[in-house]
Design a protein around this motif. Structure first.
Motif, PDB file in Angstrom:
ATOM      1  N   ARG A  39       0.810  -1.216   0.000  1.00  0.00           N
ATOM      2  CA  ARG A  39       0.000   0.000   0.000  1.00  0.00           C
ATOM      3  C   ARG A  39       0.847   1.271   0.000  1.00  0.00           C
ATOM      4  NH1 ARG A  39      -5.450   0.618   3.379  1.00  0.00           N
ATOM      5  NH2 ARG A  39      -6.028  -0.739   1.637  1.00  0.00           N
ATOM      6  N   ARG A  40       1.912   1.313   0.817  1.00  0.00           N
ATOM      7  CA  ARG A  40       2.703   2.531   0.963  1.00  0.00           C
ATOM      8  C   ARG A  40       4.116   2.180   1.420  1.00  0.00           C
ATOM      9  NH1 ARG A  40      -1.102   5.457   3.645  1.00  0.00           N
ATOM     10  NH2 ARG A  40      -2.480   3.752   4.253  1.00  0.00           N
ATOM     11  N   VAL A  41       5.033   3.122   1.202  1.00  0.00           N
ATOM     12  CA  VAL A  41       6.383   3.040   1.757  1.00  0.00           C
ATOM     13  C   VAL A  41       6.638   4.324   2.532  1.00  0.00           C
ATOM     14  CG1 VAL A  41       8.848   2.761   1.303  1.00  0.00           C
ATOM     15  CG2 VAL A  41       7.183   1.654  -0.214  1.00  0.00           C
ATOM     16  N   TRP A  42       7.113   4.164   3.764  1.00  0.00           N
ATOM     17  CA  TRP A  42       7.415   5.306   4.610  1.00  0.00           C
ATOM     18  C   TRP A  42       8.900   5.342   4.967  1.00  0.00           C
ATOM     19  CZ3 TRP A  42       3.082   5.623   8.926  1.00  0.00           C
ATOM     20  CH2 TRP A  42       1.911   6.134   8.355  1.00  0.00           C
ATOM     21  N   TYR A  43       9.379   6.553   5.255  1.00  0.00           N
ATOM     22  CA  TYR A  43      10.773   6.769   5.649  1.00  0.00           C
ATOM     23  C   TYR A  43      10.784   7.573   6.941  1.00  0.00           C
ATOM     24  CZ  TYR A  43      11.091   5.562   0.744  1.00  0.00           C
ATOM     25  OH  TYR A  43      10.937   4.930  -0.467  1.00  0.00           O
ATOM     26  N   ALA A  44      11.676   7.194   7.871  1.00  0.00           N
ATOM     27  CA  ALA A  44      11.703   7.821   9.192  1.00  0.00           C
ATOM     28  C   ALA A  44      12.858   8.802   9.319  1.00  0.00           C
ATOM     29  CB  ALA A  44      11.821   6.746  10.276  1.00  0.00           C
ATOM     30  N   GLU A  45      12.586   9.891  10.021  1.00  0.00           N
ATOM     31  CA  GLU A  45      13.606  10.911  10.257  1.00  0.00           C
ATOM     32  C   GLU A  45      14.501  10.514  11.432  1.00  0.00           C
ATOM     33  OE1 GLU A  45      13.953  15.557  11.811  1.00  0.00           O
ATOM     34  OE2 GLU A  45      12.001  14.761  11.193  1.00  0.00           O
ATOM     35  N   HIS A  46      15.768  10.262  11.143  1.00  0.00           N
ATOM     36  CA  HIS A  46      16.778   9.996  12.173  1.00  0.00           C
ATOM     37  C   HIS A  46      17.990  10.865  11.863  1.00  0.00           C
ATOM     38  CE1 HIS A  46      14.771   6.539  14.006  1.00  0.00           C
ATOM     39  NE2 HIS A  46      14.470   6.131  12.791  1.00  0.00           N
ATOM     40  N   HIS A  47      18.619  11.384  12.906  1.00  0.00           N
ATOM     41  CA  HIS A  47      19.788  12.249  12.706  1.00  0.00           C
ATOM     42  C   HIS A  47      21.004  11.682  13.430  1.00  0.00           C
ATOM     43  CE1 HIS A  47      17.388  15.479  10.901  1.00  0.00           C
ATOM     44  NE2 HIS A  47      16.481  15.221  11.829  1.00  0.00           N
ATOM     45  N   ASN A  48      22.180  11.988  12.870  1.00  0.00           N
ATOM     46  CA  ASN A  48      23.455  11.643  13.502  1.00  0.00           C
ATOM     47  C   ASN A  48      23.590  10.142  13.738  1.00  0.00           C
ATOM     48  OD1 ASN A  48      25.993  12.362  14.535  1.00  0.00           O
ATOM     49  ND2 ASN A  48      25.234  12.420  16.631  1.00  0.00           N
ATOM     50  N   MET A  49      23.041   9.346  12.826  1.00  0.00           N
ATOM     51  CA  MET A  49      23.162   7.892  12.910  1.00  0.00           C
ATOM     52  C   MET A  49      23.833   7.399  11.634  1.00  0.00           C
ATOM     53  SD  MET A  49      19.561   6.743  14.712  1.00  0.00           S
ATOM     54  CE  MET A  49      20.200   5.095  15.051  1.00  0.00           C
ATOM     55  N   PRO A  50      25.086   6.986  11.694  1.00  0.00           N
ATOM     56  CA  PRO A  50      25.810   6.588  10.485  1.00  0.00           C
ATOM     57  C   PRO A  50      25.176   5.437   9.726  1.00  0.00           C
ATOM     58  CG  PRO A  50      27.321   6.899  12.335  1.00  0.00           C
ATOM     59  CD  PRO A  50      25.938   6.961  12.896  1.00  0.00           C
ATOM     60  N   SER A  51      24.312   4.661  10.384  1.00  0.00           N
ATOM     61  CA  SER A  51      23.722   3.495   9.729  1.00  0.00           C
ATOM     62  C   SER A  51      22.368   3.769   9.091  1.00  0.00           C
ATOM     63  CB  SER A  51      23.577   2.350  10.742  1.00  0.00           C
ATOM     64  OG  SER A  51      22.728   2.736  11.815  1.00  0.00           O
ATOM     65  N   ILE A  52      21.868   5.009   9.172  1.00  0.00           N
ATOM     66  CA  ILE A  52      20.546   5.325   8.610  1.00  0.00           C
ATOM     67  C   ILE A  52      20.641   6.581   7.745  1.00  0.00           C
ATOM     68  CG2 ILE A  52      18.168   5.995   9.160  1.00  0.00           C
ATOM     69  CD1 ILE A  52      18.297   4.268  11.598  1.00  0.00           C
ATOM     70  N   ALA A  53      20.121   6.486   6.510  1.00  0.00           N
ATOM     71  CA  ALA A  53      20.291   7.573   5.533  1.00  0.00           C
ATOM     72  C   ALA A  53      19.010   8.347   5.255  1.00  0.00           C
ATOM     73  CB  ALA A  53      20.832   7.006   4.224  1.00  0.00           C
ATOM     74  N   SER A  54      18.049   8.315   6.191  1.00  0.00           N
ATOM     75  CA  SER A  54      16.760   8.976   5.938  1.00  0.00           C
ATOM     76  C   SER A  54      16.577  10.212   6.809  1.00  0.00           C
ATOM     77  CB  SER A  54      15.610   7.989   6.177  1.00  0.00           C
ATOM     78  OG  SER A  54      15.686   7.435   7.478  1.00  0.00           O
ATOM     79  N   SER A  55      17.643  10.975   7.021  1.00  0.00           N
ATOM     80  CA  SER A  55      17.543  12.152   7.877  1.00  0.00           C
ATOM     81  C   SER A  55      16.683  13.257   7.271  1.00  0.00           C
ATOM     82  CB  SER A  55      18.934  12.706   8.182  1.00  0.00           C
ATOM     83  OG  SER A  55      19.613  13.023   6.989  1.00  0.00           O
TER      84      SER A  55
END
Length: 329
Positions: A39-55
């Protein structure tokens, strides 16, 4: 499947991988999800985390939307204390004008980062206290009925981008119920209050212009593979990655060092986070998700494919999507 399936893409950057490769993998994941009827794809806001690119969710959504045709895309979510409501209305209003009928906006109250990063974002630590009024201000901008005299969101006004309240506690459940908004519970990493929160939300829900009846989305981790042995091997790597990301203090740790972290106490924390996880072959995962949807009293499941590599995540998403599509309606 008992309920619709969606995807939470954490845009995971693997050890030794690049941001560019991660974003390309997110595009491929969304394209495959679209093909399979998620149905959908969502992306989460995370900051200062080298393992996550969805800031920067709005930027990532714009890129993925340009490479897909019909699947809904959104933030799951934007951490509103980090932003002025007007800015988010303009960003997501722009997305809605470019990709009408495809954009969601999930909103969270947590900063999505540590205190040092919160300070670097130039935000007031008390900003979270204004979350309810900020949600109302943002909703009004998107409706074209600004609560701030003389200020209009351009783009944004009149787009009525659908809002979702995200949470892992009773606070978010109560707010979503009071405002008549859909509620997405973060059971994929903080499952403790799931049942109490959903019960409160359904009990206290007040219909709104956006939503007539309560609507619950529950997060769940998925590790689907061709064999059970493969999923067990992947789970070992996932536990190591979570331990390093949460307790490794930015260090590049070996598997042995990650195992030492797990044995020292990180394992208990990681395993609590992974409580809501479906793993195994596609049929096994499908049965587990059906059972979870009933236990969670969910109208939709948002699946976080937790496999340790981009290739394995794409395979997991494909296996589950193909299995779900083969089940008669």
């Amino acid at each position: 499947m008992r309920v619709p399936l969606s995807v939470l893409d954490l845009a995971f950057v693997p050890k030794g991988g690049s941001i560019g490769e991660t974003i390309a993998a997110s595009v491929a994941l969304a394209q495959r999800a679209e093909e399979l009827g998620y149905r959908r794809v969502w992306y989460a806001e995370h900051h200062n985390m080298p393992s996550i690119a969805s800031s920067a969710p709005a930027v990532l959504i714009a890129h993925v939307a340009a490479h897909t045709r019909s699947i809904r895309l959104g933030a799951g979510g934007v951490m509103l204390p980090n932003h002025a409501p007007l800015t988010i209305a303009e960003q997501f209003g722009t997305l809605a004008e470019v990709h009408p009928g495809r954009i969601d906006l999930g909103l969270g109250r947590a900063p999505g980062s540590d205190q040092a990063t919160f300070a670097a974002l130039r935000r007031d630590p008390a900003a979270s206290d204004a979350f309810p009024s900020d949600v109302l201000e943002l909703q009004a901008y998107l409706a074209g009925d600004s609560r701030v005299p003389g200020v209009t969101a351009v783009p944004g006004a009149g787009t009525r981008v659908p809002l979702y309240v995200l949470g892992s506690s009773l606070f978010g459940a109560g707010l979503a119920a009071a405002l008549g908004l859909p509620y997405a519970f973060a059971s994929h990493f903080a499952p403790a209050a799931l049942h109490d929160a959903v019960a409160l939300y359904r009990r206290e829900f007040a219909p709104s212009e956006q939503l007539e009846r309560p609507y619950v989305i529950a997060g769940v981790n998925v590790l689907a593979a061709d064999t059970e042995d493969d999923t067990r091997a992947q789970l070992v790597q996932v536990r190591r990655q979570r331990a390093v990301a949460l307790f490794g203090r930015g260090q590049d740790l070996s598997d042995e060092q990650a195992d030492a972290l797990l044995d020292a106490g990180a394992g208990r924390h990681v395993d609590r986070m992974l409580t809501c996880t479906a793993l195994g072959t596609p049929d096994q995962v499908g049965e587990q998700l059906d059972d979870f949807a009933v236990r969670a009293d969910a109208d939709e499941l948002i699946t976080a494919h937790a496999s340790p590599t981009a290739e394995a995540r794409l395979r997991s998403l494909s296996l589950l999507g193909e299995a779900a599509r083969s089940v008669p309606a």
